[in-house]
Design a protein around this motif. Sequence first.
Motif, PDB file in Angstrom:
ATOM      1  N   CYS A 197       0.858  -1.200   0.000  1.00  0.00           N
ATOM      2  CA  CYS A 197       0.000   0.000   0.000  1.00  0.00           C
ATOM      3  C   CYS A 197       0.884   1.236   0.000  1.00  0.00           C
ATOM      4  O   CYS A 197       0.867   2.049   0.915  1.00  0.00           O
ATOM      5  CB  CYS A 197      -0.925  -0.031   1.213  1.00  0.00           C
ATOM      6  SG  CYS A 197      -2.298   1.128   1.137  1.00  0.00           S
ATOM      7  N   LYS A 201       1.254   4.440  -6.792  1.00  0.00           N
ATOM      8  CA  LYS A 201       0.952   3.171  -7.441  1.00  0.00           C
ATOM      9  C   LYS A 201       0.881   1.985  -6.469  1.00  0.00           C
ATOM     10  O   LYS A 201       1.699   1.057  -6.522  1.00  0.00           O
ATOM     11  CB  LYS A 201       1.983   2.883  -8.535  1.00  0.00           C
ATOM     12  CG  LYS A 201       1.922   3.917  -9.666  1.00  0.00           C
ATOM     13  CD  LYS A 201       2.600   3.422 -10.935  1.00  0.00           C
ATOM     14  CE  LYS A 201       4.099   3.207 -10.747  1.00  0.00           C
ATOM     15  NZ  LYS A 201       4.747   2.745 -12.004  1.00  0.00           N
ATOM     16  N   SER A 203      -0.036  -1.544  -4.923  1.00  0.00           N
ATOM     17  CA  SER A 203      -0.267  -2.828  -5.605  1.00  0.00           C
ATOM     18  C   SER A 203      -1.550  -3.474  -5.116  1.00  0.00           C
ATOM     19  O   SER A 203      -1.533  -4.534  -4.488  1.00  0.00           O
ATOM     20  CB  SER A 203       0.923  -3.757  -5.355  1.00  0.00           C
ATOM     21  OG  SER A 203       2.125  -3.118  -5.719  1.00  0.00           O
ATOM     22  N   CYS A 204      -2.663  -2.825  -5.434  1.00  0.00           N
ATOM     23  CA  CYS A 204      -3.949  -3.280  -4.897  1.00  0.00           C
ATOM     24  C   CYS A 204      -4.297  -4.700  -5.329  1.00  0.00           C
ATOM     25  O   CYS A 204      -4.975  -5.431  -4.596  1.00  0.00           O
ATOM     26  CB  CYS A 204      -5.057  -2.325  -5.316  1.00  0.00           C
ATOM     27  SG  CYS A 204      -4.819  -0.638  -4.696  1.00  0.00           S
ATOM     28  N   LEU A 205      -3.847  -5.097  -6.528  1.00  0.00           N
ATOM     29  CA  LEU A 205      -4.219  -6.425  -7.019  1.00  0.00           C
ATOM     30  C   LEU A 205      -3.536  -7.520  -6.213  1.00  0.00           C
ATOM     31  O   LEU A 205      -3.961  -8.673  -6.230  1.00  0.00           O
ATOM     32  CB  LEU A 205      -3.872  -6.550  -8.507  1.00  0.00           C
ATOM     33  CG  LEU A 205      -4.620  -5.540  -9.407  1.00  0.00           C
ATOM     34  CD1 LEU A 205      -4.286  -5.773 -10.879  1.00  0.00           C
ATOM     35  CD2 LEU A 205      -6.133  -5.642  -9.187  1.00  0.00           C
ATOM     36  N   LEU A 206      -2.453  -7.158  -5.508  1.00  0.00           N
ATOM     37  CA  LEU A 206      -1.749  -8.143  -4.682  1.00  0.00           C
ATOM     38  C   LEU A 206      -2.086  -7.976  -3.207  1.00  0.00           C
ATOM     39  O   LEU A 206      -1.520  -8.679  -2.365  1.00  0.00           O
ATOM     40  CB  LEU A 206      -0.229  -7.977  -4.864  1.00  0.00           C
ATOM     41  CG  LEU A 206       0.319  -8.105  -6.287  1.00  0.00           C
ATOM     42  CD1 LEU A 206       1.813  -7.808  -6.307  1.00  0.00           C
ATOM     43  CD2 LEU A 206       0.049  -9.507  -6.832  1.00  0.00           C
ATOM     44  N   CYS A 207      -2.981  -7.081  -2.893  1.00  0.00           N
ATOM     45  CA  CYS A 207      -3.175  -6.709  -1.493  1.00  0.00           C
ATOM     46  C   CYS A 207      -3.991  -7.759  -0.738  1.00  0.00           C
ATOM     47  O   CYS A 207      -5.075  -8.155  -1.181  1.00  0.00           O
ATOM     48  CB  CYS A 207      -3.878  -5.364  -1.396  1.00  0.00           C
ATOM     49  SG  CYS A 207      -4.127  -4.838   0.314  1.00  0.00           S
ATOM     50  N   GLN A 210      -7.454  -6.378   0.224  1.00  0.00           N
ATOM     51  CA  GLN A 210      -8.161  -5.648  -0.839  1.00  0.00           C
ATOM     52  C   GLN A 210      -9.672  -5.678  -0.642  1.00  0.00           C
ATOM     53  O   GLN A 210     -10.367  -4.695  -0.849  1.00  0.00           O
ATOM     54  CB  GLN A 210      -7.808  -6.260  -2.199  1.00  0.00           C
ATOM     55  CG  GLN A 210      -8.427  -5.544  -3.381  1.00  0.00           C
ATOM     56  CD  GLN A 210      -8.601  -6.482  -4.571  1.00  0.00           C
ATOM     57  OE1 GLN A 210      -9.666  -7.032  -4.819  1.00  0.00           O
ATOM     58  NE2 GLN A 210      -7.501  -6.677  -5.306  1.00  0.00           N
ATOM     59  N   GLU A 211     -10.175  -6.860  -0.231  1.00  0.00           N
ATOM     60  CA  GLU A 211     -11.640  -6.982  -0.129  1.00  0.00           C
ATOM     61  C   GLU A 211     -12.230  -6.113   0.980  1.00  0.00           C
ATOM     62  O   GLU A 211     -13.432  -5.895   1.018  1.00  0.00           O
ATOM     63  CB  GLU A 211     -12.041  -8.446   0.091  1.00  0.00           C
ATOM     64  CG  GLU A 211     -11.556  -8.994   1.424  1.00  0.00           C
ATOM     65  CD  GLU A 211     -11.933 -10.481   1.591  1.00  0.00           C
ATOM     66  OE1 GLU A 211     -13.089 -10.719   1.968  1.00  0.00           O
ATOM     67  OE2 GLU A 211     -11.082 -11.354   1.333  1.00  0.00           O
ATOM     68  N   PHE A 216     -10.366   1.225  -2.524  1.00  0.00           N
ATOM     69  CA  PHE A 216     -10.246   0.408  -3.734  1.00  0.00           C
ATOM     70  C   PHE A 216     -11.619   0.128  -4.322  1.00  0.00           C
ATOM     71  O   PHE A 216     -11.837   0.273  -5.526  1.00  0.00           O
ATOM     72  CB  PHE A 216      -9.545  -0.912  -3.416  1.00  0.00           C
ATOM     73  CG  PHE A 216      -9.396  -1.797  -4.620  1.00  0.00           C
ATOM     74  CD1 PHE A 216      -8.428  -1.535  -5.575  1.00  0.00           C
ATOM     75  CD2 PHE A 216     -10.238  -2.894  -4.802  1.00  0.00           C
ATOM     76  CE1 PHE A 216      -8.296  -2.352  -6.697  1.00  0.00           C
ATOM     77  CE2 PHE A 216     -10.110  -3.713  -5.921  1.00  0.00           C
ATOM     78  CZ  PHE A 216      -9.139  -3.437  -6.863  1.00  0.00           C
ATOM     79  N   SER A 217     -12.535  -0.237  -3.470  1.00  0.00           N
ATOM     80  CA  SER A 217     -13.897  -0.519  -3.921  1.00  0.00           C
ATOM     81  C   SER A 217     -14.533   0.701  -4.587  1.00  0.00           C
ATOM     82  O   SER A 217     -15.257   0.588  -5.563  1.00  0.00           O
ATOM     83  CB  SER A 217     -14.722  -0.985  -2.719  1.00  0.00           C
ATOM     84  OG  SER A 217     -16.077  -0.722  -2.908  1.00  0.00           O
ATOM     85  N   GLU A 221      -8.344   4.906  -4.551  1.00  0.00           N
ATOM     86  CA  GLU A 221      -7.122   4.617  -3.790  1.00  0.00           C
ATOM     87  C   GLU A 221      -5.947   5.505  -4.206  1.00  0.00           C
ATOM     88  O   GLU A 221      -5.071   5.798  -3.397  1.00  0.00           O
ATOM     89  CB  GLU A 221      -6.743   3.139  -3.928  1.00  0.00           C
ATOM     90  CG  GLU A 221      -6.223   2.714  -5.289  1.00  0.00           C
ATOM     91  CD  GLU A 221      -7.343   2.426  -6.272  1.00  0.00           C
ATOM     92  OE1 GLU A 221      -8.509   2.607  -5.898  1.00  0.00           O
ATOM     93  OE2 GLU A 221      -7.040   2.026  -7.411  1.00  0.00           O
TER      94      GLU A 221
END
Length: 353
Positions: A197, A201, A203-207, A210-211, A216-217, A221
Amino acid sequence: MKYTSTINIPQFQEDLITWFEKEQRQLPWRENQDPYRVWVSEIMLQQTKVDTVIPYFQNFMEHFPTLTALAEANEQKVLKAWEGLGYYSRARNLQTAVKEVVAQYDAKVPNDPKQLADLKGVGPYTKGAILSIAFDKAEPAVDGNVMRVLSRILRIEEDIAKAKTRKTFESVVRDVISEENPSAFNQGLMELGALVCTPKKPSCLLCPVQEHCVAFSDGVEQSLPIKKKKIKQSLHTYFVLVVQDDAGNYLLEQRPDQGLLAQLWQFPMVKADEVDEKHLSAYVQEKFDVNVVEMKDLEPVKHVFSHLTWFLNVKHVTVKGDMTVPGHMEHLSKEEIKQYPLPVSHQNIYKQL
DNA sequence: GACGCGTGGCA
DNA sequence: TTGCCAAGCGT
Protein backbone atom coordinates in the motif's frame (compact mmCIF):
# COMPACT_ATOMS: atom_id res chain seq x y z
CA MET A 1 -16.71 12.53 12.21
CA LYS A 2 -13.75 10.21 11.74
CA TYR A 3 -15.22 7.89 9.14
CA THR A 4 -18.53 6.42 8.07
CA SER A 5 -17.34 3.26 6.35
CA THR A 6 -17.67 -0.07 8.07
CA ILE A 7 -15.58 -3.15 7.53
CA ASN A 8 -15.55 -6.68 8.91
CA ILE A 9 -12.99 -6.04 11.61
CA PRO A 10 -12.23 -9.63 12.74
CA GLN A 11 -11.79 -10.73 9.15
CA PHE A 12 -9.61 -7.72 8.40
CA GLN A 13 -7.42 -8.48 11.41
CA GLU A 14 -7.06 -12.11 10.42
CA ASP A 15 -6.23 -11.36 6.79
CA LEU A 16 -3.69 -8.71 7.73
CA ILE A 17 -1.98 -10.80 10.41
CA THR A 18 -1.90 -13.95 8.28
CA TRP A 19 -0.27 -12.01 5.48
CA PHE A 20 2.25 -10.42 7.86
CA GLU A 21 3.23 -13.73 9.45
CA LYS A 22 3.88 -15.18 6.02
CA GLU A 23 5.34 -12.27 4.07
CA GLN A 24 7.19 -10.16 6.62
CA ARG A 25 10.79 -9.34 5.87
CA GLN A 26 13.38 -10.99 8.07
CA LEU A 27 14.98 -8.05 9.81
CA PRO A 28 17.63 -8.05 12.52
CA TRP A 29 15.34 -6.37 15.04
CA ARG A 30 12.71 -9.03 14.47
CA GLU A 31 14.90 -11.83 15.82
CA ASN A 32 13.39 -11.47 19.26
CA GLN A 33 11.24 -9.18 21.40
CA ASP A 34 14.07 -7.64 23.40
CA PRO A 35 12.61 -4.23 24.30
CA TYR A 36 16.01 -2.58 24.01
CA ARG A 37 16.49 -3.82 20.46
CA VAL A 38 12.94 -2.87 19.53
CA TRP A 39 13.53 0.57 20.97
CA VAL A 40 16.79 1.17 19.13
CA SER A 41 15.30 -0.02 15.87
CA GLU A 42 12.27 2.25 16.22
CA ILE A 43 14.46 5.26 16.86
CA MET A 44 16.65 4.47 13.86
CA LEU A 45 13.61 3.90 11.65
CA GLN A 46 12.19 7.35 12.31
CA GLN A 47 12.01 9.02 8.89
CA THR A 48 14.53 6.51 7.64
CA LYS A 49 14.22 3.57 5.24
CA VAL A 50 14.63 -0.01 6.38
CA ASP A 51 17.47 -0.70 3.93
CA THR A 52 19.41 2.23 5.31
CA VAL A 53 18.89 1.20 8.92
CA ILE A 54 19.88 -2.49 8.70
CA PRO A 55 23.69 -2.09 8.69
CA TYR A 56 23.55 0.67 11.29
CA PHE A 57 21.42 -1.47 13.57
CA GLN A 58 23.74 -4.44 13.32
CA ASN A 59 26.81 -2.34 13.95
CA PHE A 60 25.13 -0.55 16.83
CA MET A 61 24.19 -3.83 18.50
CA GLU A 62 27.77 -5.07 18.21
CA HIS A 63 29.07 -1.97 19.94
CA PHE A 64 26.23 -1.55 22.44
CA PRO A 65 24.59 -4.96 22.82
CA THR A 66 22.62 -4.10 25.95
CA LEU A 67 20.84 -1.15 27.41
CA THR A 68 23.45 -0.91 30.13
CA ALA A 69 26.28 -0.98 27.61
CA LEU A 70 24.74 1.96 25.79
CA ALA A 71 24.14 3.85 29.01
CA GLU A 72 27.79 3.51 29.97
CA ALA A 73 29.19 4.24 26.54
CA ASN A 74 31.17 7.29 25.53
CA GLU A 75 28.87 9.76 23.80
CA GLN A 76 31.33 10.34 20.98
CA LYS A 77 31.40 6.61 20.30
CA VAL A 78 27.61 6.56 20.17
CA LEU A 79 27.57 9.42 17.71
CA LYS A 80 30.27 7.71 15.69
CA ALA A 81 28.02 4.66 15.39
CA TRP A 82 25.24 6.99 14.21
CA GLU A 83 27.48 8.75 11.68
CA GLY A 84 25.71 9.08 8.33
CA LEU A 85 22.30 8.09 9.63
CA GLY A 86 21.16 11.67 10.17
CA TYR A 87 18.96 13.32 12.79
CA TYR A 88 21.77 13.03 15.33
CA SER A 89 19.70 14.29 18.24
CA ARG A 90 18.04 10.87 18.05
CA ALA A 91 21.29 9.30 19.20
CA ARG A 92 21.86 11.78 22.01
CA ASN A 93 18.26 11.54 23.18
CA LEU A 94 18.40 7.75 23.06
CA GLN A 95 21.44 7.63 25.29
CA THR A 96 19.91 10.16 27.67
CA ALA A 97 16.78 8.02 27.87
CA VAL A 98 18.71 4.80 28.35
CA LYS A 99 20.62 6.35 31.25
CA GLU A 100 17.28 7.36 32.72
CA VAL A 101 16.04 3.79 32.46
CA VAL A 102 19.15 2.54 34.26
CA ALA A 103 18.73 5.10 37.01
CA GLN A 104 14.96 4.97 37.46
CA TYR A 105 13.84 1.55 36.30
CA ASP A 106 16.66 -0.82 37.19
CA ALA A 107 17.84 -0.91 33.57
CA LYS A 108 14.57 -2.44 32.41
CA VAL A 109 12.55 -0.73 29.69
CA PRO A 110 9.26 0.30 31.31
CA ASN A 111 6.02 -1.08 29.91
CA ASP A 112 3.99 1.78 31.31
CA PRO A 113 2.80 4.26 28.67
CA LYS A 114 3.36 7.31 30.84
CA GLN A 115 6.82 6.27 31.90
CA LEU A 116 7.75 5.54 28.29
CA ALA A 117 6.37 8.84 27.10
CA ASP A 118 8.60 10.71 29.52
CA LEU A 119 11.74 9.28 27.98
CA LYS A 120 13.69 11.60 25.70
CA GLY A 121 13.07 10.82 22.06
CA VAL A 122 10.08 8.59 22.72
CA GLY A 123 7.03 10.21 21.18
CA PRO A 124 3.52 8.85 20.58
CA TYR A 125 4.55 6.58 17.73
CA THR A 126 7.64 5.07 19.37
CA LYS A 127 5.79 4.59 22.62
CA GLY A 128 3.07 2.59 20.86
CA ALA A 129 5.57 0.62 18.84
CA ILE A 130 7.50 -0.48 21.93
CA LEU A 131 4.33 -1.31 23.86
CA SER A 132 2.85 -3.40 21.08
CA ILE A 133 5.94 -5.03 19.59
CA ALA A 134 7.99 -5.64 22.74
CA PHE A 135 5.19 -6.04 25.29
CA ASP A 136 2.21 -7.25 23.23
CA LYS A 137 0.01 -4.43 24.44
CA ALA A 138 -2.90 -3.31 22.27
CA GLU A 139 -1.72 0.26 21.79
CA PRO A 140 -1.77 2.27 18.56
CA ALA A 141 1.53 3.00 16.82
CA VAL A 142 0.56 5.49 14.17
CA ASP A 143 3.18 6.48 11.63
CA GLY A 144 2.92 7.62 8.03
CA ASN A 145 2.33 4.08 6.79
CA VAL A 146 -0.53 3.48 9.19
CA MET A 147 -2.24 6.73 8.26
CA ARG A 148 -1.87 5.96 4.56
CA VAL A 149 -3.13 2.37 4.83
CA LEU A 150 -6.07 3.14 7.09
CA SER A 151 -7.07 6.24 5.17
CA ARG A 152 -7.49 3.97 2.17
CA ILE A 153 -9.08 0.99 3.91
CA LEU A 154 -11.69 3.17 5.60
CA ARG A 155 -11.67 5.99 3.07
CA ILE A 156 -10.77 8.60 5.66
CA GLU A 157 -10.39 11.91 3.89
CA GLU A 158 -8.52 13.89 6.50
CA ASP A 159 -5.33 15.79 5.85
CA ILE A 160 -2.52 13.61 7.16
CA ALA A 161 -0.15 16.56 7.02
CA LYS A 162 -1.92 18.03 10.02
CA ALA A 163 -0.41 17.13 13.39
CA LYS A 164 -3.71 16.50 15.07
CA THR A 165 -4.76 13.97 12.43
CA ARG A 166 -2.45 11.47 14.11
CA LYS A 167 -4.79 11.46 17.09
CA THR A 168 -7.73 10.70 14.84
CA PHE A 169 -5.91 7.65 13.52
CA GLU A 170 -4.91 6.55 17.02
CA SER A 171 -8.58 6.47 17.80
CA VAL A 172 -9.27 4.51 14.61
CA VAL A 173 -6.58 1.98 15.51
CA ARG A 174 -8.13 1.49 18.94
CA ASP A 175 -11.33 0.55 17.10
CA VAL A 176 -9.75 -1.99 14.78
CA ILE A 177 -6.61 -3.33 16.50
CA SER A 178 -6.32 -7.02 17.27
CA GLU A 179 -6.31 -7.50 21.04
CA GLU A 180 -5.05 -11.01 20.44
CA ASN A 181 -1.98 -10.05 18.44
CA PRO A 182 -1.44 -6.29 18.49
CA SER A 183 2.23 -6.70 17.58
CA ALA A 184 1.55 -8.45 14.28
CA PHE A 185 -1.39 -6.15 13.64
CA ASN A 186 0.61 -2.93 14.05
CA GLN A 187 3.63 -4.26 12.22
CA GLY A 188 1.36 -5.67 9.54
CA LEU A 189 -0.12 -2.24 8.87
CA MET A 190 3.35 -0.76 8.53
CA GLU A 191 4.72 -3.65 6.48
CA LEU A 192 1.72 -3.42 4.17
CA GLY A 193 2.34 0.31 3.77
CA ALA A 194 5.98 -0.30 2.95
CA LEU A 195 5.53 -3.22 0.53
CA VAL A 196 2.03 -3.04 -0.97
CA CYS A 197 0.00 0.00 0.00
CA THR A 198 2.70 2.38 -1.16
CA PRO A 199 2.30 6.15 -1.58
CA LYS A 200 2.42 5.99 -5.38
CA LYS A 201 0.95 3.17 -7.44
CA PRO A 202 -0.20 0.86 -4.64
CA SER A 203 -0.27 -2.83 -5.60
CA CYS A 204 -3.95 -3.28 -4.90
CA LEU A 205 -4.22 -6.43 -7.02
CA LEU A 206 -1.75 -8.14 -4.68
CA CYS A 207 -3.17 -6.71 -1.49
CA PRO A 208 -4.17 -9.22 1.18
CA VAL A 209 -6.88 -6.90 2.49
CA GLN A 210 -8.16 -5.65 -0.84
CA GLU A 211 -11.64 -6.98 -0.13
CA HIS A 212 -11.83 -4.76 2.95
CA CYS A 213 -10.58 -1.62 1.23
CA VAL A 214 -13.26 1.02 0.76
CA ALA A 215 -10.98 3.26 -1.31
CA PHE A 216 -10.25 0.41 -3.73
CA SER A 217 -13.90 -0.52 -3.92
CA ASP A 218 -14.74 3.12 -4.64
CA GLY A 219 -11.85 3.48 -7.09
CA VAL A 220 -10.22 6.34 -5.18
CA GLU A 221 -7.12 4.62 -3.79
CA GLN A 222 -4.82 6.78 -5.92
CA SER A 223 -6.14 9.99 -4.42
CA LEU A 224 -5.69 8.89 -0.82
CA PRO A 225 -4.33 9.76 1.61
CA ILE A 226 -5.05 13.45 1.42
CA LYS A 227 -1.87 15.32 2.20
CA LYS A 228 -1.89 19.03 1.63
CA LYS A 229 1.42 20.48 0.65
CA LYS A 230 3.02 22.95 2.91
CA ILE A 231 3.21 26.17 1.04
CA LYS A 232 5.84 28.59 2.15
CA GLN A 233 4.09 31.82 3.02
CA SER A 234 6.76 33.73 1.20
CA LEU A 235 6.90 37.49 1.54
CA HIS A 236 7.28 39.56 -1.62
CA THR A 237 8.21 43.17 -1.16
CA TYR A 238 7.65 45.67 -3.97
CA PHE A 239 7.81 49.35 -4.71
CA VAL A 240 4.63 50.58 -6.30
CA LEU A 241 5.12 53.63 -8.49
CA VAL A 242 2.06 55.84 -8.68
CA VAL A 243 3.33 57.98 -11.52
CA GLN A 244 1.38 61.17 -12.13
CA ASP A 245 2.24 63.64 -14.87
CA ASP A 246 1.66 67.41 -14.91
CA ALA A 247 -1.74 66.90 -16.57
CA GLY A 248 -2.83 64.79 -13.61
CA ASN A 249 -2.90 61.49 -15.45
CA TYR A 250 -1.62 58.20 -14.04
CA LEU A 251 0.28 55.27 -15.45
CA LEU A 252 -1.24 51.79 -15.22
CA GLU A 253 0.29 48.52 -16.36
CA GLN A 254 -1.40 45.25 -17.30
CA ARG A 255 -0.20 42.07 -15.63
CA PRO A 256 0.90 39.07 -17.72
CA ASP A 257 -1.93 36.92 -19.06
CA GLN A 258 -0.76 33.91 -17.08
CA GLY A 259 -0.34 33.42 -13.37
CA LEU A 260 -1.26 35.49 -10.38
CA LEU A 261 -3.94 38.13 -11.03
CA ALA A 262 -3.56 37.52 -14.74
CA GLN A 263 -4.52 40.45 -17.02
CA LEU A 264 -5.52 42.69 -14.18
CA TRP A 265 -4.25 46.27 -14.10
CA GLN A 266 -2.03 47.85 -11.49
CA PHE A 267 0.21 50.77 -10.77
CA PRO A 268 3.69 49.80 -11.99
CA MET A 269 5.49 47.55 -9.53
CA VAL A 270 9.15 46.72 -9.14
CA LYS A 271 10.53 44.13 -6.76
CA ALA A 272 12.29 45.79 -3.88
CA ASP A 273 15.32 43.55 -4.29
CA GLU A 274 15.74 44.65 -7.91
CA VAL A 275 16.18 48.35 -7.31
CA ASP A 276 17.55 50.30 -4.39
CA GLU A 277 15.14 52.79 -2.90
CA LYS A 278 17.55 55.69 -3.37
CA HIS A 279 17.80 54.84 -7.06
CA LEU A 280 14.04 54.80 -7.56
CA SER A 281 13.96 58.29 -8.97
CA ALA A 282 16.61 57.47 -11.56
CA TYR A 283 14.78 54.24 -12.31
CA VAL A 284 11.56 56.12 -13.10
CA GLN A 285 13.38 58.71 -15.20
CA GLU A 286 15.12 56.01 -17.21
CA LYS A 287 12.13 53.70 -17.62
CA PHE A 288 9.55 56.31 -18.62
CA ASP A 289 11.82 58.99 -20.06
CA VAL A 290 10.52 61.74 -17.79
CA ASN A 291 11.88 64.08 -15.11
CA VAL A 292 10.92 63.31 -11.57
CA VAL A 293 9.71 66.43 -9.81
CA GLU A 294 8.73 64.93 -6.48
CA MET A 295 8.48 61.56 -4.77
CA LYS A 296 6.32 61.05 -1.67
CA ASP A 297 5.45 57.99 0.37
CA LEU A 298 1.84 56.86 0.50
CA GLU A 299 0.58 54.35 3.05
CA PRO A 300 2.14 50.93 2.50
CA VAL A 301 -0.27 48.15 1.59
CA LYS A 302 -0.06 44.56 2.79
CA HIS A 303 -2.03 41.90 0.99
CA VAL A 304 -2.17 38.22 1.93
CA PHE A 305 -2.87 35.70 -0.82
CA SER A 306 -3.46 32.01 -0.21
CA HIS A 307 0.19 31.13 -0.76
CA LEU A 308 2.15 34.38 -0.54
CA THR A 309 2.09 37.87 0.85
CA TRP A 310 2.69 41.17 -0.87
CA PHE A 311 4.18 44.06 1.01
CA LEU A 312 3.82 47.16 -1.14
CA ASN A 313 5.87 50.29 -0.50
CA VAL A 314 3.84 52.90 -2.35
CA LYS A 315 5.56 55.91 -3.92
CA HIS A 316 3.64 58.83 -5.39
CA VAL A 317 5.87 60.12 -8.17
CA THR A 318 5.18 63.49 -9.80
CA VAL A 319 6.81 63.79 -13.21
CA LYS A 320 7.22 66.34 -15.94
CA GLY A 321 7.70 65.89 -19.67
CA ASP A 322 6.33 63.69 -22.42
CA MET A 323 6.01 60.23 -21.02
CA THR A 324 7.10 57.16 -22.93
CA VAL A 325 4.31 54.64 -22.38
CA PRO A 326 5.41 51.01 -22.84
CA GLY A 327 3.12 48.67 -24.76
CA HIS A 328 1.57 46.94 -21.78
CA MET A 329 0.76 50.24 -20.06
CA GLU A 330 -1.87 52.92 -20.33
CA HIS A 331 -1.87 56.58 -19.49
CA LEU A 332 -5.15 57.32 -17.77
CA SER A 333 -7.03 59.96 -15.85
CA LYS A 334 -8.16 59.22 -12.33
CA GLU A 335 -11.71 58.82 -13.62
CA GLU A 336 -10.71 56.47 -16.44
CA ILE A 337 -8.95 54.14 -14.02
CA LYS A 338 -12.36 53.22 -12.63
CA GLN A 339 -13.03 51.35 -15.88
CA TYR A 340 -10.05 49.04 -15.35
CA PRO A 341 -10.02 45.91 -13.21
CA LEU A 342 -7.56 46.31 -10.33
CA PRO A 343 -6.53 43.78 -7.66
CA VAL A 344 -7.79 44.62 -4.19
CA SER A 345 -4.33 45.71 -3.11
CA HIS A 346 -4.25 48.34 -5.86
CA GLN A 347 -7.79 49.43 -5.18
CA ASN A 348 -6.49 50.26 -1.71
CA ILE A 349 -3.77 52.35 -3.29
CA TYR A 350 -6.26 54.09 -5.58
CA LYS A 351 -8.32 55.10 -2.56
CA GLN A 352 -5.34 57.09 -1.31
CA LEU A 353 -5.27 59.31 -4.41
C1' DG B 1 0.86 24.31 15.67
C1' DA B 2 4.76 25.31 12.79
C1' DC B 3 9.44 24.54 12.17
C1' DG B 4 14.14 22.47 12.05
C1' DC B 5 16.47 18.48 11.98
C1' DG B 6 20.05 14.57 7.66
C1' DT B 7 20.37 11.50 4.30
C1' DG B 8 19.71 8.75 0.13
C1' DG B 9 16.59 7.17 -3.47
C1' DC B 10 13.42 8.16 -6.88
C1' DA B 11 10.74 10.20 -10.96
C1' DT C 1 17.37 19.41 -11.89
C1' DT C 2 14.37 19.74 -8.30
C1' DG C 3 11.12 18.36 -5.45
C1' DC C 4 9.26 14.74 -2.69
C1' DC C 5 9.48 11.30 0.21
C1' DA C 6 10.73 7.71 4.52
C1' DA C 7 8.61 3.39 10.88
C1' DG C 8 8.87 11.38 14.25
C1' DC C 9 10.37 14.21 17.84
C1' DG C 10 11.60 18.38 20.52
C1' DT C 11 10.98 23.02 20.89
